[in-house]
Design an enzyme around this catalytic site. Structure first.
Site, short mmCIF file in Angstrom:
data_model
loop_
_atom_site.label_atom_id
_atom_site.label_comp_id
_atom_site.label_asym_id
_atom_site.label_seq_id
_atom_site.Cartn_x
_atom_site.Cartn_y
_atom_site.Cartn_z
N GLU A 163 0.73 -1.03 -0.03
CA GLU A 163 0.34 -0.01 0.54
C GLU A 163 1.30 0.97 -0.03
O GLU A 163 0.62 2.26 0.94
CB GLU A 163 -1.37 0.25 1.11
N GLU A 370 -6.12 -8.06 0.24
CA GLU A 370 -6.15 -8.06 1.62
C GLU A 370 -8.32 -8.73 1.30
O GLU A 370 -8.35 -7.75 0.49
CB GLU A 370 -5.61 -7.20 2.56
C1 BG6 Z 1 -4.79 -2.16 5.30
C2 BG6 Z 1 -3.31 -2.72 5.49
O1 BG6 Z 1 -4.36 -1.20 4.72
O2 BG6 Z 1 -5.55 -2.66 6.72
C3 BG6 Z 1 -3.02 -3.48 6.87
O3 BG6 Z 1 -2.30 -2.91 4.69
C4 BG6 Z 1 -4.21 -3.29 8.22
O4 BG6 Z 1 -1.60 -3.53 7.68
C5 BG6 Z 1 -5.51 -3.55 6.93
O5 BG6 Z 1 -4.38 -3.80 9.36
C6 BG6 Z 1 -6.50 -2.82 8.33
O6 BG6 Z 1 -5.71 -1.67 9.05
P1 BG6 Z 1 -6.69 -1.91 9.97
O7 BG6 Z 1 -6.34 0.28 10.56
O8 BG6 Z 1 -8.33 -1.47 10.58
O9 BG6 Z 1 -5.80 -2.20 11.16
#
Ligand code: BG6
Length: 470
Positions: A163, A370
């Site tokens: 990202e 993700e």
């Molecule tokens: C993504 C990241 O943007 O979102 C992760 O690559 C992150 O590292 C995930 O954990 C979820 O976001 P958050 O802030 O809820 O942990």
């Protein structure tokens, strides 16, 4: 019959600073992620223990095997391998990842590795102000080559930077300190450019050093809807996507900034400094595939510039990631979508749109690295977690994937976030994403016991039936 191809990869993901803990064990150096996690409020967990994967990796990989995982996407901690970011190599760090990779393969799980997931070694910040300085590029390339040399015989699928397109907008990830804020956009633009060069060089190194290796970026993906059907709002929505995500993919694909982005850099007078030879480097480092992280969609209206607010000027409204920009866009709430308890607008159809759009634009294979729902799960008295809300979220997004595949998008696999509970990137341990519960609170470490959630059993069956039973 399954709507997913036979060789579809079913996976789950994590990142080093969010899962490992052991933040200064066995010679690991401090990272920007460590530094800021310790700066945050005293009621939030920090990176020191996280999910304690550093000590419990065997047990956790056992759980992955039982789940039926075919791929595990994780990141290597640069500062565990090279504590100061450049120079001295820490053998214990290398040994740790050798063990993890071997154990995954012994259990039939393909390791998919990200080189840099928000955790720049802090020493590079002290020495060079991190990515603001070109020397950070050489440091990164040295680290990337070290990884390809040691692990490239077994790891064939790599992501260079997680990202970049989102990280560059978050001051604490880039370590933009207050004294820099008046020229923040100038510094940001330079850092971004240096990361693009580092990315391209790492792609080239992977092609040279890893036999049959595939490498690409992992972008934060989304799509933006116009608030109304006025042409200005439609334009604003398109520019919101362009300026926050697509410029990045365009750069990885074409080796140069698209015209609209150059226009923005010019009008703000923040064009990065370049050097002769850069152009060729950027052109040569074309990505092989696109890894994408998807959580939500956005909505935008047109925000006109005026005499006191010139075109391109950024406005923050509490959230440092979704900024508005004069002359371009203003982020709005989409009243048609449900919102998660942490404010993400949930939109499975948005994922179908993104997959179609990226495949149409670049024609490259796609991999979801993700996708998941952050929620404060409750452990029942019987030691269970009934997370049907997470199952619903995942099911609907997998349905969107199946539809996108039917639309013709080449989707290699789906790796959800996250394999077990881990530290949220900025909201402590309470906000959980895992299929496996880790018995700890933000400040009380309890016994860190692993407890399978309902979503674990559900996903196990999804994998077993190759997505036939969602
Ligand atoms: C993504 C990241 O943007 O979102 C992760 O690559 C992150 O590292 C995930 O954990 C979820 O976001 P958050 O802030 O809820 O942990």
């Amino acid at each position: 019959m399954s709507r997913f191809p036979k060789n579809f990869l079913w996976g789950a993901s994590s990142s080093a600073f969010q899962i490992e803990g052991g933040w200064k064990e066995d010679g690991k150096g401090m990272t920007v992620a460590d530094y800021y996690s310790f700066q945050r409020s005293a009621i939030q967990a920090d990176t020191s223990i996280a999910s304690d994967f550093y000590h419990r990796w065997k047990e956790d990989i056992g759980l992955m095997k039982e789940l039926g995982l075919q791929m595990y996407r994780f990141s290597i901690s640069w500062a565990r391998l090279i504590p100061e970011g450049e120079g001295r190599v820490n053998q214990k760090g290398i040994d740790f990842y050798h063990q993890v990779i071997d154990c995954l393969l012994e259990n039939g799980i393909q390791p998919v590795v990200t080189l840099y997931h928000f955790d720049l070694p802090y020493e590079l910040v002290k020495r060079y102000n991190g990515w603001a300085d070109r020397r950070c590029i050489s440091a990164f390339l040295h680290y990337a080559r070290l990884c390809f040399r040691h692990f490239g015989d077994r790891v064939k699928c790599w992501q260079v930077i997680n990202e970049q397109n989102l990280m560059i907008r978050v001051d604490e990830r880039m370590n933009l300190c207050e004294s820099d804020l008046w020229r923040a956009d100038q510094i940001r633009s330079q850092m971004d450019y240096h990361m693009f060069l580092a990315h391209a060089l790492a792609v080239e190194a992977c092609h040279e050093m890893v036999k049959n290796g595939k490498v690409g970026p992992a972008v934060s993906s989304t799509c933006t809807y116009p608030l109304t059907n006025q042409p200005e709002d439609v334009w604003a929505a398109k520019m919101n996507d362009a300026m926050k995500t697509l410029y990045c993919l365009d750069m990885h694909y074409n080796g140069k900034y698209p015209g609209y982005y150059l226009r923005y850099l010019n009008e703000r007078n923040i064009l990065p400094r370049t050097e002769p030879g850069d152009e060729a480097v950027l052109k040569k480092g074309r990505m092989d595939y696109i890894a994408l992280n998807y959580y939500r969609t956005l909505c935008a209206s047109y925000l006109p510039a005026d005499r006191t607010h010139p075109r391109g000027l950024r406005v923050f409204r509490g959230n440092e990631v979704d900024f508005d920009q004069y002359g371009y866009f203003r982020d709005e709430r989409n009243v048609n979508l449900k919102t998660s308890e942490y404010g993400a607008q949930i939109d499975p159809l948005g994922l179908r749109i993104v997959l179609n759009e990226y495949y149409r634009r670049y024609g490259l294979p796609l991999l979801i690295t993700e996708n998941g729902l952050g929620a404060a799960d409750t452990l029942t008295l019987e030691d269970k977690i009934h997370d049907d809300y997470r199952i619903d979220y995942l099911r609907e997004h997998l349905n969107a994937c199946a539809l996108a595949i039917e639309d013709g998008a080449e989707l290699m696999g789906y790796s959800l976030w996250s394999v077990i509970d881990l530290l949220s990137s900025h909201q402590g341990f309470r906000k959980r994403y895992g299929l496996v519960y880790v018995n700890r609170d933000d400040l009380d470490l309890k016994d860190l016991r692993r407890i399978k959630k309902d979503s674990y059993y559900w996903y196990q069956n999804v994998i077993r039936t190759n997505g036939e039973e969602l």
